[in-house]
Write an enzyme that holds these catalytic residues in place. Structure first.
Site, mmCIF file in Angstrom:
data_model
loop_
_atom_site.group_PDB
_atom_site.id
_atom_site.type_symbol
_atom_site.label_atom_id
_atom_site.label_comp_id
_atom_site.label_asym_id
_atom_site.label_seq_id
_atom_site.Cartn_x
_atom_site.Cartn_y
_atom_site.Cartn_z
ATOM 1 N N CYS A 47 -8.211 -0.597 3.968
ATOM 2 C CA CYS A 47 -8.737 -1.768 4.664
ATOM 3 C C CYS A 47 -9.609 -1.264 5.793
ATOM 4 C CB CYS A 47 -7.604 -2.629 5.208
ATOM 5 S SG CYS A 47 -8.207 -3.979 6.243
ATOM 6 N N HIS A 61 0.878 -1.181 0.000
ATOM 7 C CA HIS A 61 0.000 0.000 0.000
ATOM 8 C C HIS A 61 0.911 1.225 0.000
ATOM 9 C CE1 HIS A 61 -4.189 -1.587 0.948
ATOM 10 N NE2 HIS A 61 -3.445 -2.663 0.789
HETATM 11 N N1 COA Z 1 -20.420 -15.627 3.438
HETATM 12 C C1 COA Z 1 -21.653 -15.213 3.826
HETATM 13 N N2 COA Z 1 -22.039 -15.167 5.098
HETATM 14 C C2 COA Z 1 -21.163 -15.574 6.031
HETATM 15 C C3 COA Z 1 -19.886 -16.016 5.702
HETATM 16 C C4 COA Z 1 -19.506 -16.013 4.341
HETATM 17 N N3 COA Z 1 -18.299 -16.404 3.959
HETATM 18 N N4 COA Z 1 -19.240 -16.357 6.829
HETATM 19 C C5 COA Z 1 -20.088 -16.138 7.844
HETATM 20 N N5 COA Z 1 -21.256 -15.652 7.363
HETATM 21 C C6 COA Z 1 -22.458 -15.271 8.139
HETATM 22 C C7 COA Z 1 -22.972 -16.393 8.982
HETATM 23 O O1 COA Z 1 -23.868 -17.175 8.250
HETATM 24 C C8 COA Z 1 -23.642 -15.664 10.116
HETATM 25 O O2 COA Z 1 -24.867 -15.140 9.673
HETATM 26 P P1 COA Z 1 -26.129 -15.028 10.680
HETATM 27 O O3 COA Z 1 -25.719 -14.037 11.731
HETATM 28 O O4 COA Z 1 -27.213 -14.515 9.778
HETATM 29 O O5 COA Z 1 -26.326 -16.404 11.189
HETATM 30 C C9 COA Z 1 -22.716 -14.478 10.333
HETATM 31 O O6 COA Z 1 -22.057 -14.267 9.067
HETATM 32 C C10 COA Z 1 -21.686 -14.714 11.418
HETATM 33 O O7 COA Z 1 -21.004 -15.921 11.145
HETATM 34 P P2 COA Z 1 -19.757 -16.440 12.004
HETATM 35 O O8 COA Z 1 -19.296 -17.717 11.438
HETATM 36 O O9 COA Z 1 -20.098 -16.379 13.474
HETATM 37 O O10 COA Z 1 -18.684 -15.369 11.644
HETATM 38 P P3 COA Z 1 -18.038 -14.218 12.519
HETATM 39 O O11 COA Z 1 -19.065 -13.252 12.960
HETATM 40 O O12 COA Z 1 -17.144 -14.834 13.522
HETATM 41 O O13 COA Z 1 -17.157 -13.507 11.388
HETATM 42 C C11 COA Z 1 -15.923 -13.793 9.337
HETATM 43 C C12 COA Z 1 -16.040 -14.151 10.799
HETATM 44 C C13 COA Z 1 -14.512 -14.181 8.908
HETATM 45 C C14 COA Z 1 -16.963 -14.558 8.542
HETATM 46 C C15 COA Z 1 -16.164 -12.269 9.121
HETATM 47 O O14 COA Z 1 -15.477 -11.538 10.082
HETATM 48 C C16 COA Z 1 -15.739 -11.806 7.736
HETATM 49 O O15 COA Z 1 -16.333 -12.165 6.737
HETATM 50 N N6 COA Z 1 -14.679 -10.992 7.668
HETATM 51 C C17 COA Z 1 -14.165 -10.503 6.401
HETATM 52 C C18 COA Z 1 -13.315 -9.324 6.664
HETATM 53 C C19 COA Z 1 -12.724 -8.813 5.364
HETATM 54 O O16 COA Z 1 -13.099 -9.172 4.270
HETATM 55 N N7 COA Z 1 -11.771 -7.899 5.536
HETATM 56 C C20 COA Z 1 -11.147 -7.258 4.438
HETATM 57 C C21 COA Z 1 -10.163 -8.113 3.745
HETATM 58 S S1 COA Z 1 -8.519 -7.898 4.346
HETATM 59 ZN ZN ZN Z 2 -4.415 -4.517 0.550
#
Ligand code: COA
Ligand code: ZN
Length: 303
Positions: A243, A212
């Site tokens: 981010c 970045h």
């Molecule tokens: N696609 C769609 N929905 C998803 C999912 C996915 N890959 N993973 C989890 N979910 C949904 C679950 O179904 C659940 O939904 P509900 O509340 O309606 O039942 C909810 O999200 C929480 O799921 P959980 O497994 O408990 O996840 P979490 O709350 O611990 O979150 C991640 C973990 C990793 C799924 C979430 O933090 C995330 O997607 N982070 C991405 C961050 C990102 O992209 N950052 C930028 C890139 S560097």
């Molecule tokens: Zn990046």
């Protein structure tokens, strides 16, 4: 300046539609995302990171990932890659017929906890089913290590910590590892330190660098990495990005600026710089914001 290790050809991984648009304040329509990706495809990238199959609650900006993947026109010779955090994301990605997935963790615990709500070890466990599903489907897997040069919460990150996570990703069976300077703090000497530590974990041809440009050091870091023999770099068209879990992180290194440097040095990429400028110009119109790319500003300036 010439080094024996300098590659003659570099793979530029365009991450703008994902790393860029995940951080967008305004709403970008699905149609505009599709048009933007199609323009980037026309530029000839061999890898294009199109969107993320993450929780739509975590990243509402990319909640239309399925529609985006269904709507784009795929170019032969381009691999369409997406971010996937867990098995649920992998199921969605496979249903969308992606060519490559990227799992993502980091080199500092606090960042990983904020970003994906688990520990580094927990993230590796979540990736296990993702990688085996990918293997079965013949889909390539990339692993990101964020905060490899510094963490917004913890500060300095030891190169040995980066190498430790890399070793775990290699053991999982990822094909490539992208080393992320998530908050744009790296300097060229650090690139040497981190790549040096990573040599113990994997071979250079499996490493990509993801800089970045927050503090203006991204191109200097690219040059340092080229001299060490690194031949894959991530960038985003127009310098889009940031981010949501890295306060103060500005855009990725702009693809235009990276291509200008590489082509000027006689390094082939297969990507058409003018076509990238056209894609950036299109998205700038949609966002109503000028791109951060220096090359873009120079190329589009009217005397
Ligand atoms: N696609 C769609 N929905 C998803 C999912 C996915 N890959 N993973 C989890 N979910 C949904 C679950 O179904 C659940 O939904 P509900 O509340 O309606 O039942 C909810 O999200 C929480 O799921 P959980 O497994 O408990 O996840 P979490 O709350 O611990 O979150 C991640 C973990 C990793 C799924 C979430 O933090 C995330 O997607 N982070 C991405 C961050 C990102 O992209 N950052 C930028 C890139 S560097
Ligand atoms: Zn990046």
């Amino acid at each position: 300046m010439e080094s024996d290790m300098m590659p003659k050809r570099v793979t530029v991984v365009e991450v703008g539609p994902r790393d860029g648009l995940q951080n967008e304040k305004g709403v970008i329509s699905t149609e505009a995302k599709i048009a933007f990706i199609n323009m980037l495809s026309a530029a000839g990238f061999s890898v294009l990171e199109a969107t993320s199959f993450v929780s739509p609650k975590a990243i509402p900006q990319l909640a239309d990932a399925t529609e985006v993947m269904a709507g784009i026109t795929r170019r032969q010779g381009t691999r369409y890659a997406v971010l996937v955090p867990n098995a649920k994301g992998m199921e969605r990605a496979l249903a969308a017929h992606v060519d490559e997935v990227a799992v993502f963790t980091g080199a500092s615990e606090t960042f990983v906890q904020h970003n994906i709500r688990t520990s580094i070890a927990g993230s590796i466990e979540n990736f296990r089913p993702v990688v085996s599903m990918a293997r079965e489907a013949g889909v390539r897997v990339r692993g990101y290590i964020s905060t490899a040069f510094g963490c917004p919460y913890e500060g300095a990150v030891a190169p040995a910590a980066v190498a430790g996570v890399a070793r775990e990703l290699v053991a999982l069976g990822v094909d490539e590892i992208s080393i992320g300077d998530t908050i744009g703090v790296a300097t060229p000497n650090q690139v040497g330190d981190v790549v040096g530590a990573l040599r113990e974990a994997t071979s250079l041809d499996r490493l990509a660098m993801h800089f970045h440009d927050t503090r203006g050091t991204a191109l200097a870091n690219v040059l340092a990495a080229l001299e060490l023999g690194i031949a894959t770099f991530d960038s985003s068209s127009g310098g889009l990005g940031g981010c949501p879990y890295a306060p103060g992180a500005s855009g990725n290194l702009a693809t235009e600026d990276l291509l200008y440097l590489l082509h000027g040095m006689g390094i082939e990429t297969g990507v058409d710089l003018d076509a990238v400028v056209a894609a950036s110009r299109y998205l700038a119109g949609v966002r109503g914001l000028a791109p951060a790319s220096r090359y873009y500003a120079a190329a589009t300036a009217t005397a």
